[in-house]
Motif scaffolding. Structure first.
Motif, short mmCIF file in Angstrom:
data_model
loop_
_atom_site.label_atom_id
_atom_site.label_comp_id
_atom_site.label_asym_id
_atom_site.label_seq_id
_atom_site.Cartn_x
_atom_site.Cartn_y
_atom_site.Cartn_z
N ALA A 122 57.64 -0.80 -4.25
CA ALA A 122 57.51 -1.67 -2.74
C ALA A 122 58.54 -2.71 -2.51
N PRO A 167 51.76 7.12 -6.09
CA PRO A 167 52.26 6.56 -4.94
C PRO A 167 53.42 5.78 -4.73
N ARG A 168 54.19 6.00 -3.95
CA ARG A 168 55.53 5.40 -3.80
C ARG A 168 55.44 4.86 -2.43
N VAL A 169 55.58 3.54 -2.13
CA VAL A 169 55.34 3.06 -0.67
C VAL A 169 56.33 1.83 -0.56
N ARG A 170 56.54 1.66 0.67
CA ARG A 170 57.75 0.42 1.09
C ARG A 170 56.83 -0.82 1.15
N TRP A 185 51.06 12.25 -3.54
CA TRP A 185 51.07 10.90 -3.22
C TRP A 185 50.23 10.08 -4.00
N GLU A 240 51.73 4.93 5.43
CA GLU A 240 52.74 5.48 5.36
C GLU A 240 52.99 7.08 5.09
N VAL A 241 52.04 7.68 4.32
CA VAL A 241 52.01 8.93 4.23
C VAL A 241 51.18 9.80 5.07
N PRO A 263 48.30 0.15 -1.66
CA PRO A 263 49.35 0.61 -1.20
C PRO A 263 49.08 1.20 0.14
N ASP A 264 50.23 1.19 1.27
CA ASP A 264 49.96 1.57 2.66
C ASP A 264 49.71 3.07 2.79
N THR A 273 49.55 -1.46 8.92
CA THR A 273 49.25 -0.97 7.71
C THR A 273 47.69 -0.26 7.54
N TYR A 315 55.78 0.66 -7.99
CA TYR A 315 55.57 1.42 -6.87
C TYR A 315 56.57 1.23 -6.05
#
Length: 387
Positions: A350, A307-310, A303, A283-284, A279-280, A154, A348
């Motif tokens: 997540a 931001p949208r993250v897992r 992003w 990932e992006v 937020p990680d 991460t 987000y």
């Protein structure tokens, strides 16, 4: 000075071109590792450039390249952090302790020659012990990955090939500390006991958990760093942040700071704890392979706006010393984790959290991580050796 071993040469980095080659090597050697996340090249270059990275304000640093003929086959940094030298030896750093890091090598021979050269440089500077790898300060990417090679790190965490672990251990390095990261499914509510602790805190008029206020970014950053410096001052490996480092970190992380993911806990009106969640970004960034151009910057800007993250990562938290080892400390931690969990899930998208790093002997934090049903997913080992 150039050090040669058969056809292998170790040279100190002296020119702008050599510094660029030092940075570029990591991209070539790790290109085949599906778990590696290429840092943005401008940030990787900034890390090792005096005048850009404020670590150089209080550290002596020398970069080295390994060459066979004209081919660059390895790199390493050697450094002495004067703030670390001033810390008590019982806390891991202290007088006589130097470091190396940023190791990359095509093979074991190159790695061994580079580590030997870093040790010689430290020894020549009067160091009697080495603590490594640190890339470059304890606050950046400490340790060699020794568990969790099969998945990407991460944001703000490192990733090294497993073979480097064997190269290091073959040179009589022994583990000094193990740093753990924990992962958890944040779509699941916490166990009933933790829920009761959180609910009790919510009813306590003396406790206030608040979001940070980004409109007062500098003030909030200074508050968090003041709590951090107090909370961590007795921890193994602690080195205090300088004012320049605080400003640098604030500028660097401001684009990914979200008010509802960073909490400050107040007790009777006094700020006594904080928890930072990010937020990680990896990932992006990972699909960009270290390059913002020609189209990466467009994706990154989009992003950053929403931001949208897992995954969400908790890189830092702390409770001021006077409340550490108290029930209040764990209650505040559970409350901040729960409030951030709710926001991360709702705002987000997540589904996964990662907490750490946490020292392997930090009983309080390890107990908190285990109490919320998280599991160790990665371990990083910091090694030591007498010079």
């Amino acid at each position: 000075m150039i050090v040669a071993k058969a056809d292998l040469f170790i040279i100190p980095v002296q020119t702008k071109a050599e510094r660029a080659a030092f940075v570029d090597l990591a991209y070539r050697l790790n290109a085949g590792d599906p778990a590696w996340v290429a840092p943005l090249r401008m940030e990787a270059l900034e890390l090792v450039t005096p005048g850009k990275n404020p670590f150089f304000d209080h550290a002596d640093v020398q970069l080295f390249l390994a060459k066979r003929g004209e081919a660059i086959v390895g790199r390493i940094s050697a450094h002495i952090d004067r703030l670390a030298l001033a810390q008590p030896a019982a806390q891991g750093m202290g007088p006589g302790t130097g470091n190396w890091g940023l190791l990359e090598a095509e093979d074991e021979a190159a790695a061994q020659a580079l580590i030997a050269r870093a040790e010689d440089w430290l020894r020549d500077k009067g160091m009697t012990r080495v603590l490594a790898p640190l890339s470059m300060s304890i606050w950046e990417e400490p340790g060699q990955l020794t568990k969790g090679f099969d998945h990407s790190p991460t944001v703000m965490m490192g990733h090294q090939p497993e073979r480097y672990q064997h190269y290091i251990e073959a040179l009589a390095y022994t583990p000094a500390k193990v740093l753990k990261t924990y992962e958890l499914d944040i779509t699941q509510t916490f166990p009933p006991l933790i829920q009761r602790i959180v609910q009790s805190g919510e009813k306590n008029a003396k406790i206030r958990i608040r979001n940070v206020d980004k409109s007062r970014f500098d003030e909030e950053a200074a508050l968090i760093l003041s709590i951090l410096n107090d909370a961590w001052s007795d921890n193994w490996g602690f080195v205090p942040f300088t004012d320049r480092e605080i400003a640098y970190a604030g500028k660097k992380f401001k684009p990914i700071v979200r008010e509802d993911l960073i909490m400050v806990a107040e007790y009777e009106g006094e700020p006594v704890a904080f928890m930072m969640t990010l937020p990680d970004l990896n990932e992006v960034v990972k699909p960009m392979h270290g390059k913002l151009f020609p189209f990466g910057w467009i994706k990154l800007l989009a992003w950053l706006r929403a931001p949208r993250v897992r995954t969400m990562r908790v890189p830092l938290m702390g409770v001021v010393r006077k409340y550490q080892s108290s029930r209040l400390a764990s209650q505040l931690a559970f409350m901040m984790i729960e409030f951030i969990r709710r926001n991360a899930l709702a705002n987000y998208g997540a589904t996964r959290g990662e907490i750490g790093w946490i020292l392997d002997d930090n009983q309080g934090m390890n107990a908190i991580a285990e109490a919320i049903d998280s599991n160790v997913n990665k371990e990083y080992t910091i090694y030591e050796k007498a010079l």
